[in-house]
Design a protein around this motif. Structure first.
Motif, PDB file in Angstrom:
ATOM      1  N   LYS A  66       0.829  -1.204   0.000  1.00 47.19           N
ATOM      2  CA  LYS A  66       0.000   0.000   0.000  1.00 47.19           C
ATOM      3  C   LYS A  66       0.868   1.261   0.000  1.00 47.19           C
ATOM      4  CE  LYS A  66      -4.003   1.983   2.304  1.00 47.19           C
ATOM      5  NZ  LYS A  66      -5.011   1.772   3.347  1.00 47.19           N
TER       6      LYS A  66
ATOM      7  N   ARG B 212       2.497   1.644  -3.439  1.00 44.00           N
ATOM      8  CA  ARG B 212       1.451   2.010  -4.407  1.00 44.00           C
ATOM      9  C   ARG B 212       1.095   3.487  -4.269  1.00 44.00           C
ATOM     10  NH1 ARG B 212      -3.835   2.605  -3.794  1.00 44.00           N
ATOM     11  NH2 ARG B 212      -4.037   1.471  -1.834  1.00 44.00           N
TER      12      ARG B 212
ATOM     13  N   SER C 179      -3.854   4.029  -7.869  1.00 45.74           N
ATOM     14  CA  SER C 179      -5.019   3.408  -7.235  1.00 45.74           C
ATOM     15  C   SER C 179      -4.785   1.896  -7.216  1.00 45.74           C
ATOM     16  CB  SER C 179      -6.277   3.720  -8.048  1.00 45.74           C
ATOM     17  OG  SER C 179      -6.177   3.122  -9.337  1.00 45.74           O
ATOM     18  N   GLN C 180      -5.635   1.200  -6.503  1.00 47.65           N
ATOM     19  CA  GLN C 180      -5.559  -0.265  -6.522  1.00 47.65           C
ATOM     20  C   GLN C 180      -5.789  -0.774  -7.942  1.00 47.65           C
ATOM     21  OE1 GLN C 180      -8.442  -1.532  -3.601  1.00 47.65           O
ATOM     22  NE2 GLN C 180      -6.963  -1.397  -1.926  1.00 47.65           N
ATOM     23  N   GLU C 181      -6.664  -0.130  -8.661  1.00 45.76           N
ATOM     24  CA  GLU C 181      -6.963  -0.534 -10.038  1.00 45.76           C
ATOM     25  C   GLU C 181      -5.739  -0.354 -10.938  1.00 45.76           C
ATOM     26  OE1 GLU C 181     -10.405  -0.027 -13.424  1.00 45.76           O
ATOM     27  OE2 GLU C 181     -10.516   1.175 -11.614  1.00 45.76           O
TER      28      GLU C 181
ATOM     29  N   ARG D  57      -8.510  -5.980  -9.497  1.00 44.11           N
ATOM     30  CA  ARG D  57      -8.493  -4.963  -8.447  1.00 44.11           C
ATOM     31  C   ARG D  57      -8.952  -5.537  -7.113  1.00 44.11           C
ATOM     32  NH1 ARG D  57     -11.575  -2.749  -5.288  1.00 44.11           N
ATOM     33  NH2 ARG D  57     -13.408  -3.492  -6.363  1.00 44.11           N
TER      34      ARG D  57
ATOM     35  N   ILE E 291      -6.070  -7.266  -5.390  1.00 42.45           N
ATOM     36  CA  ILE E 291      -5.153  -6.295  -4.770  1.00 42.45           C
ATOM     37  C   ILE E 291      -5.761  -5.801  -3.459  1.00 42.45           C
ATOM     38  CG2 ILE E 291      -4.112  -3.997  -5.009  1.00 42.45           C
ATOM     39  CD1 ILE E 291      -2.734  -6.106  -6.744  1.00 42.45           C
ATOM     40  N   SER E 292      -7.036  -5.483  -3.480  1.00 38.16           N
ATOM     41  CA  SER E 292      -7.726  -5.032  -2.275  1.00 38.16           C
ATOM     42  C   SER E 292      -7.676  -6.102  -1.185  1.00 38.16           C
ATOM     43  CB  SER E 292      -9.182  -4.690  -2.603  1.00 38.16           C
ATOM     44  OG  SER E 292      -9.908  -4.411  -1.433  1.00 38.16           O
TER      45      SER E 292
ATOM     46  N   GLU F 268      -4.239  -6.175   0.411  1.00 42.71           N
ATOM     47  CA  GLU F 268      -4.028  -5.023   1.298  1.00 42.71           C
ATOM     48  C   GLU F 268      -4.862  -5.100   2.568  1.00 42.71           C
ATOM     49  OE1 GLU F 268      -4.384  -1.290  -0.773  1.00 42.71           O
ATOM     50  OE2 GLU F 268      -2.562  -1.642  -1.932  1.00 42.71           O
TER      51      GLU F 268
END
Length: 67
Positions: free
Chosen positions: A12, A15, A21-23, A33, A36-37, A40
């Motif tokens: 995080k 990034r 962004s996560q996207e 996405r 990734i979320s 995190e």
């Protein structure tokens, strides 16, 4: 802090340092996405191969995500 927590915090941070962004990270790493979320939020337990893809996308060493 366990390894999944360290991965989540470092991923995080790196990034956000890039202003992604996560996207955006998901697109660069070729992942979804929501995956990734999940990493995190410490809901997913990614493989070493996935962590390597994230490191390559972020332009960092694998160890940078796990230290």
């Amino acid at each position: 802090m366990d390894v999944r927590q360290r991965l989540a915090v470092n991923m995080k941070r790196l990034r956000k340092e890039r202003g992604w962004s996560q996207e955006a990270l998901a697109d660069e790493a070729g992942l979804d996405r929501t995956y990734i979320s999940g990493i995190e939020r410490i809901l997913k337990n990614p493989t070493v191969t996935v962590i390597q893809r994230i490191a390559l996308a972020l332009g960092c060493k694998l160890g940078d995500l796990l230290d």
